[in-house]
Scaffold this motif. Structure first.
Motif, PDB file in Angstrom:
ATOM      1  N   ALA A  35      -0.321  18.711-148.428  1.00  0.00           N
ATOM      2  CA  ALA A  35      -0.414  17.934-149.662  1.00  0.00           C
ATOM      3  C   ALA A  35      -0.346  18.859-150.871  1.00  0.00           C
ATOM      4  O   ALA A  35      -0.803  20.005-150.826  1.00  0.00           O
ATOM      5  N   ALA A  36       0.228  18.363-151.947  1.00  0.00           N
ATOM      6  CA  ALA A  36       0.279  19.127-153.185  1.00  0.00           C
ATOM      7  C   ALA A  36      -1.092  19.151-153.841  1.00  0.00           C
ATOM      8  O   ALA A  36      -1.866  18.192-153.740  1.00  0.00           O
ATOM      9  N   PHE A  37      -1.394  20.262-154.495  1.00  0.00           N
ATOM     10  CA  PHE A  37      -2.639  20.341-155.258  1.00  0.00           C
ATOM     11  C   PHE A  37      -2.444  19.547-156.550  1.00  0.00           C
ATOM     12  O   PHE A  37      -1.414  19.637-157.217  1.00  0.00           O
ATOM     13  N   GLU A  38      -3.449  18.761-156.910  1.00  0.00           N
ATOM     14  CA  GLU A  38      -3.399  17.994-158.150  1.00  0.00           C
ATOM     15  C   GLU A  38      -4.659  18.286-158.950  1.00  0.00           C
ATOM     16  O   GLU A  38      -5.754  18.358-158.400  1.00  0.00           O
ATOM     17  N   GLY A  39      -4.508  18.450-160.263  1.00  0.00           N
ATOM     18  CA  GLY A  39      -5.660  18.729-161.100  1.00  0.00           C
ATOM     19  C   GLY A  39      -5.343  18.552-162.567  1.00  0.00           C
ATOM     20  O   GLY A  39      -4.171  18.508-162.974  1.00  0.00           O
ATOM     21  N   ALA A  40      -6.377  18.461-163.371  1.00  0.00           N
ATOM     22  CA  ALA A  40      -6.235  18.152-164.793  1.00  0.00           C
ATOM     23  C   ALA A  40      -5.484  19.220-165.571  1.00  0.00           C
ATOM     24  O   ALA A  40      -4.902  18.932-166.624  1.00  0.00           O
ATOM     25  N   ASP A 120      -2.767  19.472-181.638  1.00  0.00           N
ATOM     26  CA  ASP A 120      -2.071  18.185-181.556  1.00  0.00           C
ATOM     27  C   ASP A 120      -0.903  18.214-180.571  1.00  0.00           C
ATOM     28  O   ASP A 120      -0.345  17.172-180.233  1.00  0.00           O
ATOM     29  N   LYS A 121      -0.528  19.403-180.111  1.00  0.00           N
ATOM     30  CA  LYS A 121       0.584  19.553-179.177  1.00  0.00           C
ATOM     31  C   LYS A 121       0.106  19.465-177.732  1.00  0.00           C
ATOM     32  O   LYS A 121      -1.059  19.749-177.418  1.00  0.00           O
ATOM     33  N   VAL A 139      -4.966  32.391-170.308  1.00  0.00           N
ATOM     34  CA  VAL A 139      -4.736  31.799-171.622  1.00  0.00           C
ATOM     35  C   VAL A 139      -5.262  30.366-171.647  1.00  0.00           C
ATOM     36  O   VAL A 139      -5.916  29.940-172.609  1.00  0.00           O
ATOM     37  N   LEU A 140      -5.026  29.614-170.575  1.00  0.00           N
ATOM     38  CA  LEU A 140      -5.527  28.244-170.490  1.00  0.00           C
ATOM     39  C   LEU A 140      -7.055  28.226-170.542  1.00  0.00           C
ATOM     40  O   LEU A 140      -7.660  27.418-171.254  1.00  0.00           O
ATOM     41  N   ALA A 145     -11.860  26.857-173.636  1.00  0.00           N
ATOM     42  CA  ALA A 145     -13.119  27.271-174.263  1.00  0.00           C
ATOM     43  C   ALA A 145     -13.083  27.080-175.773  1.00  0.00           C
ATOM     44  O   ALA A 145     -14.127  26.891-176.410  1.00  0.00           O
ATOM     45  N   ALA A 146     -11.877  27.124-176.330  1.00  0.00           N
ATOM     46  CA  ALA A 146     -11.716  26.963-177.775  1.00  0.00           C
ATOM     47  C   ALA A 146     -11.567  25.498-178.198  1.00  0.00           C
ATOM     48  O   ALA A 146     -11.360  25.218-179.371  1.00  0.00           O
ATOM     49  N   GLY A 147     -11.664  24.574-177.242  1.00  0.00           N
ATOM     50  CA  GLY A 147     -11.657  23.160-177.581  1.00  0.00           C
ATOM     51  C   GLY A 147     -10.324  22.457-177.434  1.00  0.00           C
ATOM     52  O   GLY A 147     -10.187  21.305-177.850  1.00  0.00           O
ATOM     53  N   TYR A 148      -9.333  23.097-176.805  1.00  0.00           N
ATOM     54  CA  TYR A 148      -8.053  22.437-176.559  1.00  0.00           C
ATOM     55  C   TYR A 148      -8.199  21.547-175.327  1.00  0.00           C
ATOM     56  O   TYR A 148      -8.681  21.991-174.283  1.00  0.00           O
ATOM     57  N   ASP A 149      -7.755  20.292-175.453  1.00  0.00           N
ATOM     58  CA  ASP A 149      -7.908  19.366-174.332  1.00  0.00           C
ATOM     59  C   ASP A 149      -6.582  18.843-173.788  1.00  0.00           C
ATOM     60  O   ASP A 149      -6.554  17.941-172.957  1.00  0.00           O
TER      61      ASP A 149
END
Length: 310
Positions: A35-40, A120-121, A139-140, A145-149
Motif C-alpha cells: 500500500a502507498a503511504f498517505e499523510g497530511a 497563502d500559497k 524545510v517542511l 513550526a513557523a505556522g505554515y499549514d
C-alpha cells in the motif's frame, strides 16, 4: 567567505550522501504491505504533475541552486536548509551553540519572504530520498513550526516528479518576494539540546544516520564520532522502498514495534544536523506517533556538549 563556506558544506554533505545513502531501500519482497503511504504532508508525483502550474502553487527545490542549474521542475525556485537556518558565520560553525537552529521569527520572516514563500500559497517541496538527505523534509518541518499549514513534500522526491512527466527547466526561477509575518515558532516537534539533556531518560532516541556514522566514523566535521547513549539505530533509508517512495504505514509500524517503540513513547530522532531526522519525525507523526521530535542541531552539537557511545 560566508557563501563559500555554505557551498563547501553542501558539497561535503552531498558527496558523503551519495557514497553512503545510495542504492538502499527495502526490497518489495521484504515489505509488510504494498500500500502507498498517505499523510497530511505528502503528495504524489502525479499530484505535482496535475497542479504544478496552478497559480496558487509554489514549487521549491530544496536541493539548492547548484542542482537546479542542471535541472529542476518548471517554475521552481531554489533554496537549501542552510539558507533558512542559523548557518551564517555570525552564528559560528557546526556544533556551536547558536548554529543550525530555526531563526527568530523576524529573521525567518525575511528569509522566507525573499523566497516568495507566502502562507497563502500551497508550497510543494522537492528533495531526494534514497540519493539525498531529505532536504525537503527539514524545510517542511521548519515551515510547519513557523505556522505554515499548506506545505507538502513529494513521495519519491524530485526523481519521482520528473519520472511522472512534470516539465523541467535548467536553472531555478526567480522568486517573487512576498510579505511573510511569523509571530512565533511552535516547538511541538522541535527538540533542543538543553531540553534533551535535562530529560534524556524520558525519550526513546533514534539515530537515523548510516551504520558507519553510528559506529563512530567522523565524516562531516563532527567534534567526535559515536552515537548518543542508548540510541536505537534506525537508518533513514529504511523508510523507503527500493524505488525511493515511502513504505506503507503498516511497514512503519512494524519497524517501530520491532525496535521496541510504541505510539505512547516519547521519540526523538537525530542525524548529523537535523535533516534526515526531520524526515523520520514527519513520517512518524503522519503514522500516528504524536510524541515525536526532531533534534534540530543533532550530532553536530551533541558531539560538542554531550557524552557518546561507540
Amino acid at each position: 567567505m560566508k557563501k563559500m563556506r555554505a557551498l563547501f558544506l553542501t558539497a561535503v554533505l552531498l558527496a558523503g550522501c551519495l557514497a553512503g545513502c545510495g542504492s538502499k531501500g527495502v526490497p518489495e519482497e521484504e515489505l509488510v504491505s504494498d500500500a502507498a503511504f498517505e499523510g497530511a504532508y505528502l503528495v504524489t508525483a502525479d499530484y505535482v504533475k496535475e497542479h504544478a502550474a496552478d497559480e496558487n502553487v509554489l514549487l521549491v527545490d530544496c536541493r539548492g541552486a547548484d542542482k537546479a542549474k542542471k535541472e529542476t521542475l518548471e517554475g521552481a525556485v531554489a533554496t537549501t536548509w542552510q539558507e533558512i537556518r542559523t548557518c551564517e558565520e555570525s552564528y559560528g560553525k557546526e556544533g556551536d551553540e547558536g548554529w543550525g537552529k530555526i531563526p527568530e521569527p523576524s529573521e525567518l520572516s525575511k528569509k522566507l519572504g525573499g523566497l516568495g514563500m507566502s502562507k497563502d500559497k500551497e508550497i510543494i517541496l522537492l528533495g531526494e530520498t534514497l540519493d539525498g538527505w531529505g532536504d525537503d523534509a527539514t524545510v517542511l518541518w521548519e515551515l510547519a513550526a513557523a505556522g505554515y499549514d499548506n506545505v507538502k513534500m513529494v513521495d519519491g522526491g524530485y526523481s519521482a516528479a520528473k519520472a511522472a512527466g512534470v516539465p523541467t527547466q535548467k536553472g531555478a526561477s526567480e522568486p517573487e518576494p512576498a510579505d511573510v509575518s511569523i509571530d512565533a515558532i511552535d516547538n511541538t516537534h522541535v527538540m533542543g539540546t538543553e531540553e534533551l539533556q535535562a530529560h534524556y531518560d524520558e525519550y526513546k532516541i533514534l539515530d537515523v544516520r548510516t551504520e558507519e556514522e553510528y559506529k563512530g566514523a567522523v565524516k562531516y566535521h563532527e567534534a567526535k564520532g559515536g552515537h548518543l547513549p542508548g540510541a536505537i539505530f534506525m537508518p533513514y533509508t529504511e523508510l523507503f522502498r527500493k524505488g525511493g517512495t515511502l513504505r506503507s504505514q503498516a511497514d512503519i509500524e512494524k519497524m517501530m514495534t520491532d525496535a521496541g517503540i510504541s505510539k505512547d513513547d516519547k521519540i526523538v530522532a537525530y542525524c548529523t544536523g537535523g535533516i534526515r531526522s526531520a524526515y523520520m519525525q514527519l513520517v512518524l507523526e503522519m503514522a500516528g506517533y504524536e510524541n515525536t521530535w526532531n533534534y534540530d542541531q543533532s550530532f553536530w552539537r551533541w558531539a560538542v556538549v554531550g557524552e557518546v557511545e561507540k
